[in-house]
Structures are given as structure tokens and as C-alpha cells.
Write a protein that holds these residues in place. Structure first.
Motif, PDB file in Angstrom:
ATOM      1  N   TYR A 153      25.286  37.759  37.693  1.00 17.84           N
ATOM      2  CA  TYR A 153      26.230  38.091  38.869  1.00 17.84           C
ATOM      3  C   TYR A 153      25.881  37.605  40.535  1.00 17.84           C
ATOM      4  N   GLU A 154      25.175  38.871  40.639  1.00 15.24           N
ATOM      5  CA  GLU A 154      24.992  38.842  42.185  1.00 15.24           C
ATOM      6  C   GLU A 154      24.139  38.031  43.045  1.00 15.24           C
ATOM      7  N   GLU A 155      23.457  38.423  41.655  1.00  8.45           N
ATOM      8  CA  GLU A 155      22.012  37.552  42.034  1.00  8.45           C
ATOM      9  C   GLU A 155      21.667  35.729  42.059  1.00  8.45           C
ATOM     10  N   LEU A 156      22.356  35.745  41.091  1.00  6.68           N
ATOM     11  CA  LEU A 156      22.313  34.310  40.175  1.00  6.68           C
ATOM     12  C   LEU A 156      23.107  33.472  40.564  1.00  6.68           C
ATOM     13  N   ALA A 157      24.486  34.282  40.592  1.00  5.96           N
ATOM     14  CA  ALA A 157      25.579  33.142  40.890  1.00  5.96           C
ATOM     15  C   ALA A 157      26.652  33.581  42.393  1.00  5.96           C
ATOM     16  N   HIS A 158      25.904  34.649  43.163  1.00  8.25           N
ATOM     17  CA  HIS A 158      26.161  34.694  43.995  1.00  8.25           C
ATOM     18  C   HIS A 158      27.749  35.550  44.545  1.00  8.25           C
ATOM     19  N   ILE A 159      28.119  36.243  43.534  1.00 10.39           N
ATOM     20  CA  ILE A 159      29.665  37.009  42.691  1.00 10.39           C
ATOM     21  C   ILE A 159      29.235  38.577  43.317  1.00 10.39           C
ATOM     22  N   GLU A 160      30.911  38.856  43.518  1.00  6.92           N
ATOM     23  CA  GLU A 160      30.409  40.023  43.856  1.00  6.92           C
ATOM     24  C   GLU A 160      31.150  40.944  42.604  1.00  6.92           C
ATOM     25  N   VAL A 161      30.629  42.039  41.955  1.00  4.90           N
ATOM     26  CA  VAL A 161      31.187  42.017  40.516  1.00  4.90           C
ATOM     27  C   VAL A 161      31.722  43.724  40.841  1.00  4.90           C
ATOM     28  N   ASN A 162      33.524  43.284  40.613  1.00  5.91           N
ATOM     29  CA  ASN A 162      33.961  45.128  40.414  1.00  5.91           C
ATOM     30  C   ASN A 162      33.963  45.278  38.727  1.00  5.91           C
ATOM     31  N   THR A 163      33.697  46.362  38.492  1.00  7.35           N
ATOM     32  CA  THR A 163      34.404  46.763  37.354  1.00  7.35           C
ATOM     33  C   THR A 163      35.050  47.714  36.841  1.00  7.35           C
ATOM     34  N   TYR A 164      35.975  48.389  36.456  1.00 10.55           N
ATOM     35  CA  TYR A 164      36.961  49.131  36.240  1.00 10.55           C
ATOM     36  C   TYR A 164      36.900  49.097  34.348  1.00 10.55           C
ATOM     37  N   THR A 165      37.653  50.825  33.910  1.00  7.72           N
ATOM     38  CA  THR A 165      38.180  50.860  33.033  1.00  7.72           C
ATOM     39  C   THR A 165      39.967  50.361  32.605  1.00  7.72           C
ATOM     40  N   PRO A 166      40.727  50.066  31.751  1.00  6.77           N
ATOM     41  CA  PRO A 166      41.380  48.946  31.956  1.00  6.77           C
ATOM     42  C   PRO A 166      42.852  50.792  32.774  1.00  6.77           C
ATOM     43  N   PHE A 167      42.423  52.748  32.323  1.00  2.00           N
ATOM     44  CA  PHE A 167      43.307  52.894  32.326  1.00  2.00           C
ATOM     45  C   PHE A 167      43.090  52.695  34.153  1.00  2.00           C
ATOM     46  N   ASP A 168      42.033  52.823  34.933  1.00  2.00           N
ATOM     47  CA  ASP A 168      41.692  52.448  36.603  1.00  2.00           C
ATOM     48  C   ASP A 168      42.306  51.445  36.959  1.00  2.00           C
ATOM     49  N   PHE A 169      42.369  50.661  36.188  1.00  2.00           N
ATOM     50  CA  PHE A 169      42.414  49.109  36.844  1.00  2.00           C
ATOM     51  C   PHE A 169      44.400  49.141  36.438  1.00  2.00           C
ATOM     52  N   ALA A 170      44.908  49.631  35.439  1.00  2.00           N
ATOM     53  CA  ALA A 170      46.495  48.808  35.269  1.00  2.00           C
ATOM     54  C   ALA A 170      46.963  50.160  36.012  1.00  2.00           C
ATOM     55  N   GLY A 171      46.783  51.374  36.713  1.00  2.00           N
ATOM     56  CA  GLY A 171      47.260  52.420  36.732  1.00  2.00           C
ATOM     57  C   GLY A 171      47.075  52.464  38.905  1.00  2.00           C
ATOM     58  N   ASN A 172      46.397  51.835  39.269  1.00  2.00           N
ATOM     59  CA  ASN A 172      46.012  51.247  41.221  1.00  2.00           C
ATOM     60  C   ASN A 172      46.980  50.476  40.905  1.00  2.00           C
ATOM     61  N   THR A 183      46.822  49.073  44.642  1.00  2.00           N
ATOM     62  CA  THR A 183      46.058  48.298  45.265  1.00  2.00           C
ATOM     63  C   THR A 183      45.214  47.319  44.960  1.00  2.00           C
ATOM     64  N   ILE A 184      44.744  47.956  43.572  1.00  2.00           N
ATOM     65  CA  ILE A 184      43.078  47.230  43.362  1.00  2.00           C
ATOM     66  C   ILE A 184      43.610  46.117  44.468  1.00  2.00           C
ATOM     67  N   LEU A 185      44.347  44.948  43.136  1.00  2.00           N
ATOM     68  CA  LEU A 185      44.016  43.459  43.511  1.00  2.00           C
ATOM     69  C   LEU A 185      44.989  43.147  44.859  1.00  2.00           C
ATOM     70  N   THR A 186      45.743  43.883  45.556  1.00  2.01           N
ATOM     71  CA  THR A 186      46.548  42.977  46.746  1.00  2.01           C
ATOM     72  C   THR A 186      45.609  42.382  47.382  1.00  2.01           C
ATOM     73  N   GLN A 187      44.372  42.352  48.593  1.00  5.46           N
ATOM     74  CA  GLN A 187      43.491  42.317  48.713  1.00  5.46           C
ATOM     75  C   GLN A 187      41.867  40.927  48.745  1.00  5.46           C
ATOM     76  N   TYR A 188      42.776  40.945  47.615  1.00  5.93           N
ATOM     77  CA  TYR A 188      41.507  39.412  46.934  1.00  5.93           C
ATOM     78  C   TYR A 188      42.286  38.405  46.992  1.00  5.93           C
ATOM     79  N   ASP A 189      41.594  37.682  47.041  1.00 10.47           N
ATOM     80  CA  ASP A 189      41.912  36.203  47.198  1.00 10.47           C
ATOM     81  C   ASP A 189      42.425  35.693  45.756  1.00 10.47           C
TER      82      ASP A 189
END
Length: 358
Positions: free
Chosen positions: A60-79, A81-87
Motif C-alpha cells: 500500500y505504501e509503495e504501490l498506492a501511496h497510502i499510509e497504513v496503520n494496523t491495530y488489534t480490535p482491543f487497541d482500536f476500540a479502546g482508544n 482518540t485514534i480516529l479524531t485526527q483523520y479526514d
């Protein structure tokens, strides 16, 4: 002992992958979802599905110029502020669950949708909560796999993620026609390599059944295939039910190396990506230091020592597909040498207790 059902799924992999490659579902998705403004994908997944996102990240980063973040469901749903900064128009949440019933993934999807993000869901099983909650959907096309330790589902979902990255890269104009076709052709060639990979791994194992007696092992990988090392560690822990350690090559000499000795059992994954010379030096050291060393080699000039399994050199994809296949064969065969079903139940009461699946 009756051979595990896992063998049936491993031998189905090439055919299932050919069906995936021929499918138009990724193209249909990109007709429905405008990926031209996409700058970030956030993967939410567990287990093998989490490991394949680590492998797929560079595509994704090299072929589509897309930044990638990976999360476990616990880390994602329990945080909170993760999504507040993204368009929201430039970010896609991709939630992966082979069974489609992971309770953590379901909670994570609800979290993302509550905040107004588009969610792509990917499963093997249709008509499941994970599929139904998504705004967009892709199926692994691997077919049913009623096993604890997944094999064909891993290879199909990994290939699906690669295909999605390649197709987005083409839509965004990052990949020209010639380079796009080179990646598609290499994936097709990798699928054709699978039967030979299975047989090479099985042949090596016939002469090294003592690996079935190990009580702990390490897996070292780097670059694209650090995720493959993570998946190998998980797969063999699932089937052998013993502890294991995964380490990124560059980090191995920063302390982990102090734990090895004559009783250590180490698997290394060798490609021609950055770090290849360090891996060669590390393997030379390990060959003189540890009790057992297995090298899974995917280079263009493989060496033929007794401790090597070679898979075809596919440089664009770092041979990630067949490296995973070789390691799946190990994970399936080694318990069987001890008369153990690699898919045996183990501590199922914990998954029920914590509600891993709905």
C-alpha cells in the motif's frame, strides 16, 4: 494417525487462489468506492489476519501511496482518540475476520461507524455480522476452513490485500500499466509455485522429523516477511502448542541473541530485501551456535545446505505467498510426527470465557 484436515486445505490453496485472481470483486469494489483520494488505511484484525496486514503494509505504501496503520480490535476500540485526527474522505477502515464472528472486530466496526468512517469488511464466511456491518465488502474466496489453525484462508486473504493495493495503485496512477501487469504476473506465477513448495517442505521434513520434538523455537524475519515470521510463529504455536519467540532481524542482536545456545531451535526467512547481508552473517553465526537451524530461502542464488528449504524467488512480492505455504506445511507435519492432531482442541474454555467470538 489419520492425517489432519489441514492437509486438504493446504492442497486446495493453488486452486482457490486462481479463483481469487480471476474474480472481479476488487474491481467492482473500486467502481463503488472512489479510492483516488484515499491516503490512509487502518487495518483492524487479530491473529493471522493481523499478521497479513504487516506483510501487506509495504504494498500500500509503495504501490498506492497510502499510509497504513494496523491495530488489534482491543487497541482500536479502546482508544477514543485514534480516529479524531483523520479526514473521513481520505481514510478507510478495513476490518478483517475470517469467520466474520470476532467480537472484538465487531466492536471496532461499531466504533469506526459511530465516528463516521467508511468501513471495508473482509471475511471468508458470508452472512456474518462482520460482513453485514461493513459499508463495502470483500470475500476471501478461500472456501470453508473449519480449522483452528488457518492455511488457505491466510494465503487467500494475503493475496486479496495485495491485489487491492495493486488495483488502488493503478486507479490512483501510481502504477503504470507495465508495472501493474508485472505484479499481477508475479502473483500468478507464485500461485503456480505452490505445489512445488509443498513438496519441497514435505521432503525436507521427512529427513528432519526431530524438529517435532522441540519445546521452544525462534523465528527471524525482516522487511515484507517480518509479518511472515509473525504468522509462522503463531501457526506453529497453534499446532504444536509450545511457546515461541518472533524477532525482527535487526532487533535480534539487541538482546535476544543473549538467550540462544545449543538447545535453541531457530527458523530464519531469507530474501533479497534490505538486510540480506545481515541475515547471511546471522545465519552463519547461528549455524555454529544453536542446536537446530532451518533456513527458508527465497533468493535468486539459493544455497543447498541440509538445513535449507528453498522456495521460488519472486522479488516483487518478496516470495511472501510461498514462504507462508512452506511454513504452513511445517506447522501441520511436525505435530503429526509425535502422533498429535495439529488441529486438536486446546483451552477452548478460555475463548468461551472471554467471548472471543459471538
Amino acid at each position: 494417525m489419520k492425517k489432519s484436515i489441514m492437509w486438504e486445505h493446504i492442497y486446495e490453496e493453488a486452486d482457490r487462489l486462481k479463483e481469487l485472481l480471476a474474480s472481479r470483486q476488487v474491481a467492482d469494489l473500486l467502481n463503488a468506492y472512489d479510492s483516488r483520494k484515499l491516503t490512509r488505511i487502518i487495518f483492524v484484525s487479530s491473529g493471522s489476519s493481523l499478521n497479513i496486514t504487516t506483510i501487506a503494509k509495504r504494498f500500500y505504501e509503495e504501490l498506492a501511496h497510502i499510509e497504513v496503520n494496523t491495530y488489534t480490535p482491543f487497541d482500536f476500540a479502546g482508544n477514543a482518540t485514534i480516529l479524531t485526527q483523520y479526514d473521513r474522505e481520505m481514510t478507510l477502515i478495513a476490518a478483517i475476520s475470517q469467520t466474520g464472528t470476532s467480537s472484538g472486530t465487531i466492536d471496532a466496526i461499531h466504533h469506526a461507524k459511530k465516528l463516521g468512517f467508511n468501513v471495508l469488511t473482509l471475511t471468508e464466511t458470508r452472512n456474518t455480522p462482520v460482513e453485514q456491518l461493513g459499508d463495502y465488502y470483500l470475500n476471501f474466496l478461500s472456501g470453508s476452513e473449519p480449522c483452528n489453525a488457518k492455511t488457505k484462508g491466510v494465503c487467500n486473504s494475503l493475496t486479496l490485500l495485495m491485489l487491492l493495493a495493486i488495483e488502488i495503485g493503478k486507479v490512483k496512477g501510481v502504477l503504470g500499466d507495465e508495472r501493474y501487469q508485472a505484479y499481477i504476473d508475479e502473483i500468478a506465477a507464485s500461485i503456480e509455485d505452490i505445489p512445488a513448495t509443498i513438496e519441497a517442505a514435505k521432503q525436507w521434513l521427512e529427513n528432519h522429523q526431530d524438529w517435532g520434538k522441540v519445546q521452544h523455537f525462534y523465528v527471524l524475519g525482516n522487511g515484507t516477511n517480518y509479518g511472515t515470521a509473525e504468522e509462522a510463529t503463531l501457526k506453529m504455536m497453534e499446532t504444536m502448542c509450545i511457546p515461541a519467540t518472533v524477532c525482527e532481524l535487526g532487533e535480534f542482536s539487541h538482546g535476544v541473541h543473549r538467550t540462544i545456545g545449543p538447545n535453541s531451535n531457530i527458523i530464519t526467512i531469507v530474501t533479497e530485501e534490505y538486510g540480506h547481508e545481515i541475515m547471511k552473517k546471522t545465519n552463519g553465526f547461528l549455524a555454529e551456535t544453536v542446536g537446530r537451524l532451518l533456513v527458508i530461502d527465497a533468493t535468486s542464488e539459493p544455497f543447498t545446505d541440509d538445513n535449507v528449504i528453498h522456495v521460488a524467488h519472486r522479488p516483487l512480492t518478496a516470495s511472501c505467498l510461498n514462504l507462508n505455504v512452506a511454513l504452513q506445511v511445517l506447522a501441520t507435519a511436525l505435530p503429526e510426527y509425535n502422533g498429535i492432531d495439529p488441529n486438536q482442541p486446546m483451552h477452548e474454555e478460555l475463548t468461551r470465557l472471554v467471548g472471543t467470538r459471538i
